[in-house]
Write an enzyme that holds these catalytic residues in place. Sequence first.
Site, short mmCIF file in Angstrom:
data_model
loop_
_atom_site.label_atom_id
_atom_site.label_comp_id
_atom_site.label_asym_id
_atom_site.label_seq_id
_atom_site.Cartn_x
_atom_site.Cartn_y
_atom_site.Cartn_z
N HIS A 1 0.85 -1.20 0.00
CA HIS A 1 0.00 0.00 0.00
C HIS A 1 0.89 1.24 0.00
CE1 HIS A 1 -4.17 -1.59 1.31
NE2 HIS A 1 -3.49 -2.56 0.73
N TYR B 1 -8.92 5.92 7.16
CA TYR B 1 -8.99 6.36 8.57
C TYR B 1 -9.98 7.51 8.60
CZ TYR B 1 -4.75 3.71 9.79
OH TYR B 1 -3.84 2.71 10.03
N PRO C 1 -3.72 1.07 18.61
CA PRO C 1 -3.45 0.55 17.26
C PRO C 1 -3.58 1.57 16.12
CG PRO C 1 -5.53 -0.31 18.10
CD PRO C 1 -4.92 0.46 19.21
N TYR D 1 4.44 6.46 9.60
CA TYR D 1 3.59 5.30 9.31
C TYR D 1 4.36 4.22 8.56
CZ TYR D 1 -0.87 2.94 8.43
OH TYR D 1 -1.90 2.03 8.41
P1 RFL Z 1 2.70 -10.78 21.65
O1 RFL Z 1 2.32 -10.88 20.22
O2 RFL Z 1 1.62 -10.49 22.63
O3 RFL Z 1 3.41 -12.15 22.02
C1 RFL Z 1 3.70 -12.50 23.37
C2 RFL Z 1 3.67 -14.00 23.49
O4 RFL Z 1 4.05 -14.35 24.82
C3 RFL Z 1 3.19 -15.37 25.28
N1 RFL Z 1 3.20 -15.36 26.76
C4 RFL Z 1 3.98 -16.16 27.51
N2 RFL Z 1 4.88 -17.09 27.16
C5 RFL Z 1 5.54 -17.74 28.16
N3 RFL Z 1 5.31 -17.49 29.48
C6 RFL Z 1 4.40 -16.56 29.87
N4 RFL Z 1 4.18 -16.33 31.17
C7 RFL Z 1 3.70 -15.85 28.85
N5 RFL Z 1 2.76 -14.87 28.88
C8 RFL Z 1 2.46 -14.59 27.61
C9 RFL Z 1 1.86 -15.05 24.66
O5 RFL Z 1 1.03 -16.20 24.61
C10 RFL Z 1 2.28 -14.56 23.27
O6 RFL Z 1 2.30 -15.59 22.32
O7 RFL Z 1 3.85 -9.70 21.90
P2 RFL Z 1 5.03 -9.17 20.93
O8 RFL Z 1 5.80 -10.32 20.39
O9 RFL Z 1 5.69 -8.12 21.69
O10 RFL Z 1 4.29 -8.55 19.66
C11 RFL Z 1 3.48 -7.39 19.81
C12 RFL Z 1 2.35 -7.40 18.76
O11 RFL Z 1 1.67 -8.64 18.83
C13 RFL Z 1 1.38 -6.25 18.96
O12 RFL Z 1 2.09 -5.07 19.27
C14 RFL Z 1 0.51 -6.00 17.70
O13 RFL Z 1 -0.42 -7.03 17.51
C15 RFL Z 1 -0.21 -4.67 17.84
N6 RFL Z 1 -1.10 -4.37 16.68
C16 RFL Z 1 -0.59 -3.89 15.51
N7 RFL Z 1 0.73 -3.71 15.35
C17 RFL Z 1 1.24 -3.31 14.14
O14 RFL Z 1 2.47 -3.15 14.02
N8 RFL Z 1 0.43 -3.07 13.05
C18 RFL Z 1 -0.92 -3.21 13.13
O15 RFL Z 1 -1.62 -3.05 12.13
C19 RFL Z 1 -1.50 -3.60 14.40
N9 RFL Z 1 -2.81 -3.77 14.52
C20 RFL Z 1 -2.47 -4.62 16.80
C21 RFL Z 1 -3.32 -4.30 15.70
C22 RFL Z 1 -3.03 -5.18 17.95
C23 RFL Z 1 -4.39 -5.41 18.02
N10 RFL Z 1 -4.88 -6.00 19.20
C24 RFL Z 1 -5.70 -7.14 19.21
C25 RFL Z 1 -4.33 -5.60 20.47
C26 RFL Z 1 -4.67 -4.52 15.75
C27 RFL Z 1 -5.20 -5.06 16.92
C28 RFL Z 1 -6.69 -5.28 16.94
C1 PHB Z 2 -5.62 -3.94 10.80
O1 PHB Z 2 -5.77 -4.21 9.59
O2 PHB Z 2 -5.89 -4.76 11.69
C2 PHB Z 2 -5.14 -2.60 11.19
C3 PHB Z 2 -4.74 -1.71 10.21
C4 PHB Z 2 -4.29 -0.45 10.58
C5 PHB Z 2 -4.25 -0.09 11.91
C6 PHB Z 2 -4.64 -0.99 12.90
C7 PHB Z 2 -5.08 -2.26 12.53
O3 PHB Z 2 -3.86 1.16 12.26
#
Ligand code: RFL
Ligand code: PHB
Length: 390
Positions: free
Chosen positions: A72, A201, A292, A384
Amino acid sequence: MRTRVGIVGAGPAGLVLSHLLAERGIDSVVVETRSREAIERTIRAGVLEQGTVELLTAMGVGARAVAEGARHEGIELRFGGRGHRIDFTGLTGRAVWLYPQHEVLKDLIAARLASGADLRFGATDVELRGITSDEPVLSFTDADGTPVHLRCDVIAGCDGSSGISRRAIPDAVRTDYFRAYPFGWFGILAEAPPSAKELVYAHSERGFALISTRTPQVQRMYFQCDPHERAEDWSDDRIWAELNARVAGDGFSLAEGRIFDRGVIPMRSYVCEPMRHGRLFLAGDAAHVVPPTGAKGLNLAVADVVVLARALEEHFATGATEPLDAYGPTASRRVWRAQHFSWWMTSMLHTDPAGTPFDLKRQLGELELVTSGTAAATHLAEAYTGWPLG
Ligand code: RFL
Ligand code: PHB
């Protein structure tokens, strides 16, 4: 058992770190509480910065992201009933990739296992001991019930926002910087074609909405809601009406379809400092959480472990402790820039339930500023698509 780096958590931070260390000839063991299946099914992020894709490609795990993901070159900011494009590539020469986090994790796990890595899924009773000693221990019960005491040179706490690692840093030395927002995101997945070529957005008096995508057949959309909203209280019709109302204007409407996943997520900003205590190093969501809106969380987790892998490589090669000391301060500079960007995007686009008509007008002024010249638009585009990984 012994390893150089005990990694807690098999999310993006833990798995990318394990890869980067293996490339440098440093062995690690990844200990994860969830099953591989659960990890590969959990829907989270969608946007990868260009630098993240380049890193995955350099690690030999980016082929599917490039082939099956979508590049994108901009986003649309919608307000006042009209769309305004931010041309990332025109402004910065860079772009982002839409490729779901769980697909990134599938690629990382498959590649780690293919090269013989030790990944322990389904662990229980995970504990960190002796993190200020020379030989910290990561204890856990293996999926088959065997108790394991893993002696390490260092432990990387990559266990996300509700893990145990952060809490191993004593209260007396830890500062928690926290901000909760008075709204959440209602997120859906729908079987529908894309409604727009790029992410939308949208700012509206009814609140924020985001139109994202997953595949040509599946779309991801969000709208700002009360943080205590119950997803099951909303019918499909009501969800589509709300989303459409927030993006309305100049004839734009959403391609609708069956909604097969829905949920409410909280919005918060959080940073833990320091990111290191003794021989424990925090990375990713374990150390910081962003709302997010800026799509930064996963990308920031990757940026942390790039810094950490280099620091550990230098430390293990020379025995010097300076690279370890520099990890937190170096990673933290990007963390706070990303915190600012995520907060800025959030506050510019969401309506504050306690806001006044002045606040709404001020937001429109800010959006006007961002979309009518190149200075602010370039700032948004650079942040971004991602600052250089160094
Ligand atoms: P994670 O992915 O939470 O992984 C942590 C892992 O640790 C495990 N864990 C344990 N393992 C051993 N012992 C324990 N005591 C433990 N406790 C927990 C967990 O089961 C898990 O598997 O952390 P990490 O690696 O730091 O990664 C971070 C990302 O996952 C997170 O920042 C993103 O998902 C945030 N996010 C987005 N980030 C982006 O860069 N671009 C995006 O478009 C974006 N969209 C989003 C998002 C997060 C969202 N949610 C659900 C919060 C959209 C959403 C909806
Ligand atoms: C997504 O596709 O889940 C998504 C995209 C952009 C954002 C956050 C989440 O800023």
